[in-house]
Design a protein around this motif. Structure first.
Motif, short mmCIF file in Angstrom:
data_model
loop_
_atom_site.label_atom_id
_atom_site.label_comp_id
_atom_site.label_asym_id
_atom_site.label_seq_id
_atom_site.Cartn_x
_atom_site.Cartn_y
_atom_site.Cartn_z
N GLU A 24 -59.02 70.13 19.13
CA GLU A 24 -59.18 69.42 18.49
C GLU A 24 -60.08 68.36 19.07
OE1 GLU A 24 -55.82 66.25 19.93
OE2 GLU A 24 -54.29 67.82 18.41
N LYS A 25 -60.85 66.85 18.41
CA LYS A 25 -62.42 66.41 18.40
C LYS A 25 -62.17 66.31 20.04
CE LYS A 25 -62.34 63.84 14.89
NZ LYS A 25 -63.13 62.87 14.17
N ARG A 26 -61.26 65.16 19.85
CA ARG A 26 -60.99 64.89 21.21
C ARG A 26 -61.31 65.47 22.27
NH1 ARG A 26 -60.14 58.99 22.47
NH2 ARG A 26 -59.19 59.06 24.40
N GLU A 27 -60.73 66.55 22.48
CA GLU A 27 -60.70 67.72 23.36
C GLU A 27 -61.83 68.31 23.94
OE1 GLU A 27 -58.27 71.52 24.92
OE2 GLU A 27 -57.49 70.70 22.83
N LEU A 28 -62.64 68.42 22.74
CA LEU A 28 -63.85 68.59 22.36
C LEU A 28 -64.74 67.87 23.39
CD1 LEU A 28 -66.38 70.73 22.87
CD2 LEU A 28 -66.61 69.57 20.22
N LEU A 29 -64.70 66.17 22.93
CA LEU A 29 -65.47 65.51 23.05
C LEU A 29 -65.80 65.14 24.73
CD1 LEU A 29 -64.74 62.99 19.93
CD2 LEU A 29 -67.10 64.27 20.91
N LEU A 73 -70.46 57.78 22.04
CA LEU A 73 -70.98 58.74 21.21
C LEU A 73 -69.67 59.61 21.46
CD1 LEU A 73 -74.02 61.32 23.11
CD2 LEU A 73 -73.87 60.02 20.73
N ARG A 74 -69.02 59.35 21.81
CA ARG A 74 -67.19 59.98 21.92
C ARG A 74 -66.90 58.68 21.40
NH1 ARG A 74 -65.98 61.41 28.74
NH2 ARG A 74 -66.62 63.29 28.47
N THR A 75 -66.56 57.68 21.01
CA THR A 75 -66.67 56.40 20.33
C THR A 75 -66.98 56.60 18.90
OG1 THR A 75 -66.67 54.88 22.66
CG2 THR A 75 -65.84 54.15 20.49
N ILE A 76 -68.48 56.56 18.92
CA ILE A 76 -68.96 56.71 17.39
C ILE A 76 -68.10 57.75 16.59
CG2 ILE A 76 -70.76 57.08 16.11
CD1 ILE A 76 -72.16 55.16 18.63
N CYS A 77 -67.82 59.77 17.69
CA CYS A 77 -67.87 60.38 16.96
C CYS A 77 -66.59 60.00 16.38
CB CYS A 77 -67.14 61.24 17.30
SG CYS A 77 -66.77 62.63 16.73
N LEU A 103 -80.55 55.89 17.47
CA LEU A 103 -79.03 56.52 17.64
C LEU A 103 -78.85 58.03 16.34
CD1 LEU A 103 -76.58 56.35 19.61
CD2 LEU A 103 -75.83 55.21 17.75
N LEU A 104 -79.45 57.79 15.28
CA LEU A 104 -79.32 59.01 14.60
C LEU A 104 -79.79 60.49 14.70
CD1 LEU A 104 -77.84 60.16 11.92
CD2 LEU A 104 -79.22 58.84 10.15
N ARG A 105 -81.40 59.92 14.88
CA ARG A 105 -82.14 60.72 15.26
C ARG A 105 -82.17 61.82 16.73
NH1 ARG A 105 -87.59 60.72 17.23
NH2 ARG A 105 -87.30 58.50 18.04
N PHE A 106 -81.58 60.35 17.77
CA PHE A 106 -80.68 61.48 18.92
C PHE A 106 -79.55 62.28 18.96
CE2 PHE A 106 -77.99 61.68 22.36
CZ PHE A 106 -78.75 61.34 24.08
N VAL A 107 -78.41 61.72 17.83
CA VAL A 107 -77.47 62.91 17.41
C VAL A 107 -77.80 64.28 16.80
CG1 VAL A 107 -75.82 63.40 16.40
CG2 VAL A 107 -75.80 61.16 17.69
N GLU A 108 -79.20 63.70 15.83
CA GLU A 108 -79.41 65.24 15.60
C GLU A 108 -80.42 65.79 16.06
OE1 GLU A 108 -79.52 65.72 12.35
OE2 GLU A 108 -79.05 64.19 10.88
N MET A 109 -81.11 65.23 16.90
CA MET A 109 -82.10 65.85 18.31
C MET A 109 -81.14 67.04 19.05
SD MET A 109 -85.37 63.94 18.84
CE MET A 109 -85.84 64.89 19.51
N VAL A 151 -67.08 72.04 16.03
CA VAL A 151 -68.61 71.33 16.91
C VAL A 151 -68.78 71.24 15.53
CG1 VAL A 151 -71.04 72.12 17.61
CG2 VAL A 151 -69.20 72.83 18.55
N ARG A 152 -69.54 71.30 14.54
CA ARG A 152 -69.97 70.71 12.86
C ARG A 152 -69.09 69.78 12.53
NH1 ARG A 152 -69.79 76.82 10.36
NH2 ARG A 152 -68.19 76.32 9.41
N SER A 153 -68.00 69.75 12.68
CA SER A 153 -67.08 68.42 12.66
C SER A 153 -67.14 67.02 13.40
CB SER A 153 -65.71 68.90 12.73
OG SER A 153 -65.28 69.22 11.54
N VAL A 154 -67.30 67.73 14.87
CA VAL A 154 -67.94 66.52 15.35
C VAL A 154 -69.70 65.68 14.91
CG1 VAL A 154 -68.64 65.87 17.93
CG2 VAL A 154 -66.37 67.22 17.34
N TYR A 155 -70.54 66.53 14.51
CA TYR A 155 -72.13 66.52 14.30
C TYR A 155 -71.52 65.87 12.99
CZ TYR A 155 -76.56 66.99 12.29
OH TYR A 155 -77.20 66.67 11.47
N ARG A 156 -70.86 66.20 11.88
CA ARG A 156 -71.33 65.46 10.65
C ARG A 156 -70.30 63.60 10.75
NH1 ARG A 156 -69.22 70.95 7.32
NH2 ARG A 156 -71.93 71.87 7.28
N ASP A 157 -69.36 63.82 11.15
CA ASP A 157 -68.48 62.44 11.81
C ASP A 157 -69.19 61.56 12.20
OD1 ASP A 157 -66.31 63.95 10.24
OD2 ASP A 157 -64.97 63.93 12.30
#
Length: 593
Positions: A24-29, A73-77, A103-109, A151-157
């Protein structure tokens, strides 16, 4: 996420686990791995003094600052950024447009930073019926595929929660691990001296790859020769066995245990496209040779500046080899060619002559058949010519079975026939000189190495263990000449009519170097094969004389093929014309299937 260890080795990340990972996402985060990657990314930004460190509103100088960012980052996901004021009121400044963009640029990078690594998962299991390697699809494969999706889901969300918008284009990139392996402790037949050193190193029993896999090893060429030494390089060696795994490789009819340090994880795992894994029964029966790739440099310091060495352990009837854990040896040629050197020496001891070349068995639509052996040094045009032959002969060829792409051996039968064998189920091919379609037919199964550098290579499966070991009678033997021009006195294919002339040409082993090693210009090597024959020259010379006598006695067509691969402007045209000339010769002879 149950991670025993999270290791960064240069441009590689290796996850060691002994069970299922997060679902699950929460477990990964909230995993340790998530924190490690973010801290690695921040350290990378700091190394480049990136302005992004300041523009997101956190200085990130202390552990507390980093923990704040991780918590954000955990919260915003999980929640839209617009709700940040209610959940983390002290960070409501992030709602400002400028901070939102940064912040978006940080996540993309961060996402790109994670994917810039070659990523490996090592699942440590126990042997037996309940072992993970006995039920890989249900447990391991699904876990790795689920991790990619997670991982893709965490990034996209996270991106959607920052922007408040849904993307219109989705790219299904490999976001989890590129390679997963299951390792299991196993018993094998060893002398006590080897058991004490290697007994605790686990064996790879299952491999999962998400191809095409692109890696960029430290080096893209190989230097020098492998040296035979009089002292066993493994004596007195002490290994941190938790850093090592063993790939038990089927090399033709031999079993070679290839031990590699996780520093070379990307190169070691690339063996999966080149050599088939040995069975449990073959492992238990013991190896024909041992190769340790990544030995501590200090242990090999007595063997000179280039300690790429092997030892003939006559007492224990086993060949042993070692190469240091240094980036200058971080090229696939060091692992592949040492394995083949060990193979060649063992074959000579068993009375077979090794060859450096490519061999194919052809079945034509008119029921003719022919087996062709093309001998020559690296970059002589062997693979390129045979691939061109496949393309040019598609109207007349019913099937083209690859027996060897690089190395093999020749067996004499009653001094009247010669039988050819291969060593590898895959090919290690240059991309530089290949036309579109030559190597890209199976690009979705490939491992691509250093595509942006000279001597870019691809490792891809091309045949089966049954084909390379069953043995085919040889009909044609050619020397691949990549340096001669073609004129009236030097045809594309020139038949060699005498035994002595053939031995002279093959002994000289001339080739125009093409950048696959550090050699330059026209070079010579004994039988175009520095991998065993020069070190055992007396034995090889005896075998070569007997083998070529049998080749001529059997009426095999022997010739010199001018591929011109080493001549500028003929990198494609040369192999094509050689392939066309070969097709004409075979078409003019009657060989019933």
């Amino acid at each position: 996420m149950v991670i025993k260890e999270f290791v960064q080795e240069g441009s590689q990340i290796i996850l060691h686990t002994d069970g299922e990972i997060c679902n699950e996402k929460r477990e990964l985060l909230h995993s340790k791995g998530f924190e490690v990657v973010i801290n690695l990314f921040i350290d990378n930004l700091r190394n480049y003094d990136s302005p992004l460190l300041h523009s997101i509103g956190l200085e990130l100088n202390t552990k507390n600052d980093r923990n704040k960012l991780i918590n954000i980052l955990r919260t915003i996901c999980e929640y839209p950024l617009d709700q940040i004021a209610d959940i983390l009121p002290q960070n409501d400044y992030l709602l400002q447009p400028s901070h939102r963009r940064e912040l978006l640029r940080f996540v993309e990078m961060l996402y790109d930073f994670w994917r810039s690594f070659s990523r490996f998962m090592v699942l440590h299991s126990q042997s037996g019926s309940s072992s993970f390697d006995q039920r890989p699809y249900r447990i391991f494969n699904e876990t790795l595929e689920a991790l990619t999706h997670l991982v893709r889901s965490v990034y996209r969300d996270t991106c959607e929660n920052i922007t408040g918008k849904h993307p219109r284009i989705y790219r299904q990139v490999a976001a989890g691990c590129n390679v997963g392996i299951i390792v299991v402790p196993m018993k094998t037949v060893f002398s006590d001296e080897y058991q004490n050193i290697l007994g605790k190193v686990p064996f790879i029993r299952q491999v999962w790859i998400d191809p095409p896999l692109i890696i960029d090893p430290p080096m893209n060429t190989r230097t020098g020769q492998f040296q035979k030494v009089d002292k066993n390089p493994l004596l007195g060696l002490s290994l941190k066995t938790e850093r090592w795994v063993c790939y038990p490789a089927k090399v033709g009819n031999l079993i070679i245990f290839v031990y590699f340090h996780q520093h070379f994880m990307n190169l070691g795992c690339s063996l999966t496209n080149l050599f088939e894994l040995a069975t449990d029964e073959q492992i238990e029966a013991g190896p024909d040779a041992l190769y340790l790739y990544g030995v501590p440099s200090s242990h090999l310091s007595d063997f000179g500046d280039l300690p790429t060495i092997f030892y003939d352990d006559i007492k224990n009837n086993i060949m042993v080899a070692a190469v240091p854990q240094e980036d200058r040896f971080g090229y696939f040629g060091y692992i592949k060619k040492m394995i083949l050197t060990l193979h060649n020496i063992i074959m000579m001891k068993r009375g077979l002559m090794p060859y450096h070349g490519a061999m194919v068995h052809l079945l034509f639509r008119n029921n003719q058949a022919a087996t062709i052996l093309l001998i020559g040094d690296t970059a002589a045009g062997k693979s390129e010519t045979l691939e061109a032959f496949r393309s040019l002969g598609k109207e007349s060829i019913r099937e083209m079975r690859i027996i060897a792409d690089d190395m093999g051996s020749i067996e004499r039968v009653d001094d009247e026939r010669v039988i050819g064998y291969g060593t590898e189920i895959g090919a290690f091919i240059r991309l530089d000189d290949l036309q579109h379609g030559y190597a890209f037919g199976q690009i979705d199964r490939s491992i691509i190495m250093s595509p942006h550098k000279t001597n870019a290579r691809v490792v891809l499966p091309v045949t089966t263990i049954d084909e390379i070991t069953c043995g085919y009678p040889i009909d044609y033997v050619f020397y691949a000449n990549n340096y001669d021009v073609v004129d009236e006195n030097h045809p594309v294919i020139e038949q060699i009519h005498t035994f002595s002339e053939a031995l002279k040409i093959f002994r000289e082993g001339a080739v125009m170097a093409k950048g696959t090693t550090t050699a330059k210009g026209l070079v010579h090597s004994y039988f175009a094969n520095i991998f065993g024959p020069p070190q055992y020259k007396d034995l090889h010379e005896e075998l070569a004389i007997k083998t070529f006598q049998t080749i001529f006695n059997a009426g095999v067509f022997v010739g010199q093929m001018r591929t011109r691969l080493g001549i500028p402007g003929y990198e494609t045209k040369g192999p094509e014309e050689a392939a066309r000339a070969l097709l004409n010769i075979i078409s003019g002879e009657k060989r019933e299937n």
